[in-house]
Design an enzyme around this catalytic site. Structure first.
Site, PDB file in Angstrom:
ATOM      1  N   ARG A  51       0.837  -1.245   0.129  1.00  0.00           N
ATOM      2  CA  ARG A  51       0.081  -0.330   0.218  1.00  0.00           C
ATOM      3  C   ARG A  51       0.796   1.355  -0.018  1.00  0.00           C
ATOM      4  O   ARG A  51       1.896   1.318   0.919  1.00  0.00           O
ATOM      5  CB  ARG A  51      -0.890   0.003   1.296  1.00  0.00           C
ATOM      6  N   ARG A  60       2.002   1.340  10.398  1.00  0.00           N
ATOM      7  CA  ARG A  60       1.547   1.672   9.208  1.00  0.00           C
ATOM      8  C   ARG A  60       2.733   1.527   8.259  1.00  0.00           C
ATOM      9  O   ARG A  60       3.750   2.510   8.300  1.00  0.00           O
ATOM     10  CB  ARG A  60       1.031   2.994   9.219  1.00  0.00           C
ATOM     11  N   GLU A 114      -7.353  -0.254  14.304  1.00  0.00           N
ATOM     12  CA  GLU A 114      -7.902  -1.216  13.501  1.00  0.00           C
ATOM     13  C   GLU A 114      -6.925  -2.676  13.448  1.00  0.00           C
ATOM     14  O   GLU A 114      -5.784  -2.241  13.129  1.00  0.00           O
ATOM     15  CB  GLU A 114      -8.402  -0.749  12.104  1.00  0.00           C
ATOM     16  N   SER A 163     -10.957  -6.400   9.965  1.00  0.00           N
ATOM     17  CA  SER A 163     -12.032  -5.496   9.124  1.00  0.00           C
ATOM     18  C   SER A 163     -12.705  -6.756   8.315  1.00  0.00           C
ATOM     19  O   SER A 163     -12.138  -7.735   7.826  1.00  0.00           O
ATOM     20  CB  SER A 163     -11.469  -4.441   8.266  1.00  0.00           C
ATOM     21  N   ARG A 217       0.264  -6.071  12.316  1.00  0.00           N
ATOM     22  CA  ARG A 217      -0.567  -5.429  13.415  1.00  0.00           C
ATOM     23  C   ARG A 217      -0.647  -6.249  14.766  1.00  0.00           C
ATOM     24  O   ARG A 217      -0.864  -5.910  15.891  1.00  0.00           O
ATOM     25  CB  ARG A 217      -1.523  -4.736  13.055  1.00  0.00           C
TER      26      ARG A 217
END
Length: 418
Positions: A258, A273, A345, A348, A385
């Site tokens: 990403r 991140r 988060e 999801s 994460r």
RNA sequence: GGAGGGGUGGCUGAGCGGUCGAAAGCGACGGUCUUGAAAACCGUUGGGCCCCACUCGGGGUCUCGAGGGUUCGAAUCCCUCCCCCUCCGCCA
């Protein structure tokens, strides 16, 4: 993509959905383009029918009669070309705009437009009560010598990390643990390609909306996926599935890439991140009437996994304006990160109904034709994460980290010590 | 990277520039037969878009890897691209 018929018979639904997402698309223009496109196509079809009929006549004639007929049919070709060219042009323009229309918002999705508008559904697990000075994941990683962002910056730039030693083994343990768990829930494991063609990204709804988040490989017309949802969804592209085989439940393990454009300054410490991480992702193709219960099912699996890792979390119902183009409804699971004193988060799950299946052309047979299937996706385990959540929640006074019981058969050790 | 071969319906596989969405076989589905099944026989059998009827249904058009072109007319001829296969080389 939505059913274009909505423009003809349920304009209010579209308008409502856009309002809830705080988006402004020109519906009048879409209505007009769709109608014009149909009208032109009809005219082109009729011109073509006349041309074909003339051809059939000519085939039965001879000599002068044939010559005359050919002369008379001379200009039909131009007319057909002109009309179908126009029809194509209008159709293309319509589809380009229509691709920007996001999925309808589910009635039960939370109201609001941002991450902060998410509706908290429940909190599970107690936030750990430390009686010593705690470290965040970055501090722990450094102290334990298992996360190296400094050298990663030298080699690859910012937002990358080297994961070393027992942390590397911990991530590998997480993969196999998560896979075993979702296999037990009926999902078939996949190792999908991480480089895909453009149509797979258009088909899953990442293009055009989130194009700036995707890495592109120039010269080869390939893109790096941000989630294995993309290759898994596109796997059955252009297929008519046998309804007896539904639901199809898959789970892909892959690297995810990403660009994180627009996040400068956010989450800059450590590897919370990053541009590249690994993830086990569940994906489901099912009948339309099954998708709400499948969505609940995916959420239950996700919660069970987080609970087994003894990580406190909360579940939120994501706000309409924060859904992303393809989802009609989305739940996030946010783990407690003591170092950030915040829920963030880690997994999801989205119900994308027929939004992706229409774009990817995936249907099942019904008594009178075919109908798009529904698709859903859900994170089983985002390795990075999740590992960070384990580090922060299970840290000890001496700087060591206790491995959750469920993972020990996979790690082969029960602690990461300095 | 070099040389050659090929892309037709769920599969195999035919197809002279003329009524070809496309023979045939297989498969699948329905039926006859059978206590049941198999076999045999009969029938049905792609998808998209659109128009009319808007319930049953009727009709048009597109689709033979993709996109252009030639032609009154193209699965059939021409051009470009894509993909697949075989052999050689290289390689995790």
């Amino acid at each position: 993509m939505l059913d274009p018929q909505l423009l003809r018979n349920n304009l209010d639904l579209l308008a409502d959905s856009l309002t809830r997402r705080d988006l402004d698309l020109d519906l009048d223009r879409l209505v007009e383009l769709e109608e014009r496109s149909r009208r032109l196509r009809h005219q082109a079809d009729e011109a073509r029918a006349a041309q074909k009929e003339a051809g059939r006549q000519i085939a039965t004639l001879v000599d002068e009669e044939k010559e005359k007929a050919i002369a008379a049919a001379q200009d039909m070709s131009d007319r057909v070309k002109h009309l179908s060219g126009e029809a194509d042009r209008v159709r293309d323009e319509f589809e380009r705009l229509w691709l920007e229309m996001p999925n309808l918002v589910d009635a039960t999705a939370a109201d609001g437009f941002t991450e902060d508008d998410a509706e908290e559904l429940r909190r599970i697990g107690d936030q750990p009560d430390f009686d010593f000075e705690i470290l965040d994941h970055s501090g722990l990683g450094e102290r334990l010598g298992i996360i190296d962002t400094e050298r990663a910056a030298k080699v690859s730039g910012s937002r990358f990390g080297y994961i070393r030693g027992r942390a590397a083994l911990l991530e590998l343990a997480l993969v196999r643990w998560a896979m075993d768990r979702v296999v037990a829930e009926g999902h078939e494991p996949f190792l999908p390609p991480v480089m895909v063609r453009e149509h797979a990204l258009v088909g899953t709804g990442f293009f055009p909306e989130a194009r700036d988040q995707v890495y592109e490989i120039p010269g080869d017309d390939l893109f790096l996926v941000g989630t294995s949802e993309v290759p898994l969804a596109a796997y059955h592209g252009d297929e008519i599935l046998d309804r007896k085989t539904l639901p199809l439940r898959y789970a892909g393990y892959s690297s995810c890439f990403r660009r994180e454009a627009g996040t400068y300054g956010k989450d800059t410490a450590g590897i919370f991140r990053v541009h590249q991480f690994e993830k086990v992702e569940m994906f489901v193709f099912c009948l339309p009437e099954e998708s709400p219960s499948e969505h609940d099912r995916l959420l239950e699996i996700e919660e069970a996994l987080v609970r087994e890792l003894e990580i406190p979390y909360r579940v939120v119902n994501v706000a309409a304006g924060d859904l992303g183009a393809s989802a009609t409804k989305k739940y996030d699971i946010e783990a407690w990160f003591p170092g950030q004193e915040a829920y963030r988060e880690i997994t999801s799950t989205s119900n994308t109904t027929d939004f992706q299946s229409r774009r990817l052309n995936i249907r099942y047979r019904t008594d009178d034709g075919t109908t798009p299937v529904h698709t859903l996706n859900g994170t089983a385990c985002a390795l990075g994460r999740t590992m960070l959540a384990i580090l922060e929640n299970h840290q000890q006074r001496d700087g060591s980290v206790i491995i959750p019981q469920a993972l020990r058969p996979y790690t082969g050790f029960d602690v990461i010590a300095p």
